[in-house]
Design a protein around this motif. Structure first.
Motif, PDB file in Angstrom:
ATOM      1  N   ILE A  21       0.831  -1.207   0.000  1.00  0.00           N
ATOM      2  CA  ILE A  21       0.000   0.000   0.000  1.00  0.00           C
ATOM      3  C   ILE A  21       0.866   1.258   0.000  1.00  0.00           C
ATOM      4  N   ILE A  22       2.030   1.168   0.633  1.00  0.00           N
ATOM      5  CA  ILE A  22       2.968   2.297   0.624  1.00  0.00           C
ATOM      6  C   ILE A  22       3.475   2.544  -0.794  1.00  0.00           C
ATOM      7  N   CYS A  23       3.869   1.486  -1.480  1.00  0.00           N
ATOM      8  CA  CYS A  23       4.354   1.617  -2.859  1.00  0.00           C
ATOM      9  C   CYS A  23       3.259   2.162  -3.777  1.00  0.00           C
ATOM     10  N   ASP A  24       2.043   1.686  -3.590  1.00  0.00           N
ATOM     11  CA  ASP A  24       0.920   2.154  -4.404  1.00  0.00           C
ATOM     12  C   ASP A  24       0.694   3.649  -4.210  1.00  0.00           C
ATOM     13  N   GLU A  25       0.786   4.100  -2.964  1.00  0.00           N
ATOM     14  CA  GLU A  25       0.559   5.518  -2.676  1.00  0.00           C
ATOM     15  C   GLU A  25       1.697   6.374  -3.224  1.00  0.00           C
ATOM     16  N   MET A  26       2.932   5.859  -3.186  1.00  0.00           N
ATOM     17  CA  MET A  26       4.069   6.577  -3.775  1.00  0.00           C
ATOM     18  C   MET A  26       3.808   6.838  -5.259  1.00  0.00           C
ATOM     19  N   ALA A  27       3.359   5.802  -5.966  1.00  0.00           N
ATOM     20  CA  ALA A  27       3.108   5.917  -7.401  1.00  0.00           C
ATOM     21  C   ALA A  27       1.948   6.874  -7.678  1.00  0.00           C
ATOM     22  N   GLU A  28       0.881   6.775  -6.906  1.00  0.00           N
ATOM     23  CA  GLU A  28      -0.285   7.638  -7.096  1.00  0.00           C
ATOM     24  C   GLU A  28       0.052   9.100  -6.814  1.00  0.00           C
ATOM     25  N   SER A  29       0.847   9.321  -5.790  1.00  0.00           N
ATOM     26  CA  SER A  29       1.233  10.675  -5.423  1.00  0.00           C
ATOM     27  C   SER A  29       2.068  11.323  -6.517  1.00  0.00           C
ATOM     28  N   ALA A  30       3.007  10.555  -7.071  1.00  0.00           N
ATOM     29  CA  ALA A  30       3.854  11.068  -8.153  1.00  0.00           C
ATOM     30  C   ALA A  30       3.016  11.366  -9.386  1.00  0.00           C
ATOM     31  N   LYS A  31       2.051  10.502  -9.657  1.00  0.00           N
ATOM     32  CA  LYS A  31       1.174  10.687 -10.807  1.00  0.00           C
ATOM     33  C   LYS A  31       0.325  11.942 -10.647  1.00  0.00           C
ATOM     34  N   ALA A  32      -0.180  12.170  -9.438  1.00  0.00           N
ATOM     35  CA  ALA A  32      -1.021  13.333  -9.172  1.00  0.00           C
ATOM     36  C   ALA A  32      -0.242  14.634  -9.311  1.00  0.00           C
ATOM     37  N   ARG A  33       1.040  14.600  -8.929  1.00  0.00           N
ATOM     38  CA  ARG A  33       1.876  15.797  -9.013  1.00  0.00           C
ATOM     39  C   ARG A  33       2.430  16.006 -10.420  1.00  0.00           C
ATOM     40  N   GLY A  34       2.380  14.957 -11.230  1.00  0.00           N
ATOM     41  CA  GLY A  34       2.920  15.046 -12.572  1.00  0.00           C
ATOM     42  C   GLY A  34       4.435  15.069 -12.587  1.00  0.00           C
ATOM     43  N   VAL A  86       3.150  10.431   2.719  1.00  0.00           N
ATOM     44  CA  VAL A  86       2.157  10.545   3.795  1.00  0.00           C
ATOM     45  C   VAL A  86       0.801  10.176   3.235  1.00  0.00           C
ATOM     46  N   ASN A  87       0.085   9.365   3.949  1.00  0.00           N
ATOM     47  CA  ASN A  87      -1.272   8.999   3.574  1.00  0.00           C
ATOM     48  C   ASN A  87      -2.106  10.271   3.395  1.00  0.00           C
ATOM     49  N   PRO A  88      -2.763  10.453   2.256  1.00  0.00           N
ATOM     50  CA  PRO A  88      -3.516  11.689   1.976  1.00  0.00           C
ATOM     51  C   PRO A  88      -4.486  12.116   3.074  1.00  0.00           C
ATOM     52  N   ILE A  89      -5.083  11.164   3.776  1.00  0.00           N
ATOM     53  CA  ILE A  89      -6.074  11.521   4.798  1.00  0.00           C
ATOM     54  C   ILE A  89      -5.427  12.069   6.071  1.00  0.00           C
ATOM     55  N   TYR A  90      -4.072  11.978   6.146  1.00  0.00           N
ATOM     56  CA  TYR A  90      -3.382  12.462   7.342  1.00  0.00           C
ATOM     57  C   TYR A  90      -2.411  13.601   7.041  1.00  0.00           C
ATOM     58  N   ARG A  91      -2.617  14.255   5.925  1.00  0.00           N
ATOM     59  CA  ARG A  91      -1.741  15.373   5.581  1.00  0.00           C
ATOM     60  C   ARG A  91      -2.184  16.654   6.274  1.00  0.00           C
ATOM     61  N   LYS A  92      -1.302  17.658   6.256  1.00  0.00           N
ATOM     62  CA  LYS A  92      -1.562  18.977   6.839  1.00  0.00           C
ATOM     63  C   LYS A  92      -1.497  19.002   8.360  1.00  0.00           C
ATOM     64  N   VAL A  93      -0.843  17.996   8.975  1.00  0.00           N
ATOM     65  CA  VAL A  93      -0.682  18.025  10.437  1.00  0.00           C
ATOM     66  C   VAL A  93       0.797  18.029  10.848  1.00  0.00           C
ATOM     67  N   GLY A  94       1.692  18.161   9.848  1.00  0.00           N
ATOM     68  CA  GLY A  94       3.120  18.183  10.151  1.00  0.00           C
ATOM     69  C   GLY A  94       3.765  16.822  10.205  1.00  0.00           C
ATOM     70  N   LEU A  95       3.073  15.816   9.673  1.00  0.00           N
ATOM     71  CA  LEU A  95       3.583  14.448   9.751  1.00  0.00           C
ATOM     72  C   LEU A  95       4.832  14.240   8.907  1.00  0.00           C
ATOM     73  N   ALA A  96       4.872  14.844   7.723  1.00  0.00           N
ATOM     74  CA  ALA A  96       6.041  14.684   6.843  1.00  0.00           C
ATOM     75  C   ALA A  96       7.311  15.178   7.529  1.00  0.00           C
ATOM     76  N   LYS A  97       7.215  16.326   8.162  1.00  0.00           N
ATOM     77  CA  LYS A  97       8.377  16.889   8.853  1.00  0.00           C
ATOM     78  C   LYS A  97       8.815  15.996  10.003  1.00  0.00           C
ATOM     79  N   ALA A  98       7.857  15.461  10.742  1.00  0.00           N
ATOM     80  CA  ALA A  98       8.181  14.591  11.885  1.00  0.00           C
ATOM     81  C   ALA A  98       8.843  13.296  11.423  1.00  0.00           C
TER      82      ALA A  98
END
Length: 217
Positions: A21-34, A86-98
């Motif tokens: 699921i982590i790999c799938d989200e990596m690919a989806e995130s890259a695709k969404a950002r272009g 970062v899982n899209p549903i948990y973004r905007k809380v500073g998780l990436a930085k942590a």
């Protein structure tokens, strides 16, 4: 929802079920950002967990929330903190930085003398890296390990990288050099010591002048 709702820890074998699921989200995130991304398989990500070279974040209910892993290059002289997601549903809380802070600390503990670098197109990641002490550098200052650059072949921007003879691409290169940081720290201490010594000399001169004045009167 705050950071206190998450458990950010070094990943282990018990987390390997999250690899796909982590790999799938990596690919989806890259695709969404272009943007491009060096793709990794679920097996590769699971191996990083087994080796203790990854950090995972879980929400309080056990849901996967974020991930990042460590790669070593040039016989351990260089370390990359890769695959930050970062899982899209948990973004905007500073998780990436942590998560980046945690994996950076893990990298420093495992490879204290290694240079830590990253390639990214994301401004948010650049800001996080900068806060950790990374500095923008040219590609020539990164590892020249061919296996690292082979990882870029799955990136949509690989043709750009090769056409520019690997001198630059769409990603910004950033580097944390522990030797350079140690030198900066030592130089700073020298300046502080010099100022303290100078202040002490001035203070002693003032005291001496005061004593000489008393003798005159």
């Amino acid at each position: 929802m705050t950071l206190q709702d998450f458990d950010i820890q070094v990943a282990t074998a018990q987390h390997s079920d999250y690899a796909q699921i982590i790999c799938d989200e990596m690919a989806e995130s890259a695709k969404a950002r272009g943007t491009g991304i060096a793709q990794r398989s679920a097996e590769y990500v699971a191996d990083k967990m087994l080796e203790g070279k990854a950090v995972i974040a879980l929400y309080k209910d056990g849901t996967w929330a974020g991930f990042c892993y460590i790669e070593t290059w040039s016989h351990g002289d260089f370390v990359a903190n890769s695959g930050l997601i970062v899982n899209p549903i948990y973004r905007k809380v500073g998780l990436a930085k942590a998560i980046k802070q945690k994996v950076f600390e893990l990298s420093r503990a495992k490879y204290p003398d290694a240079k830590i670098f990253g390639l990214t197109t994301g401004l948010a990641v650049m800001k996080i890296n900068s806060d950790l002490g990374y500095e923008p550098v040219t590609y020539s200052e990164l590892t020249q390990d061919e296996d690292f650059w082979k990882g870029c072949r799955s990136c949509v921007n690989y043709d750009i990288l090769t056409s520019k003879e690997r001198k630059n691409c769409m990603c910004t290169a950033m580097l944390f050099d522990p030797a350079e940081k140690q030198k900066e720290h030592e130089d700073k201490l020298k300046k502080i010591t010099h100022k303290a010594t100078l202040f002490e000399r001035i203070e002693n001169a003032i005291k001496s002048f005061g004593q000489d004045t008393k003798v005159l009167f």
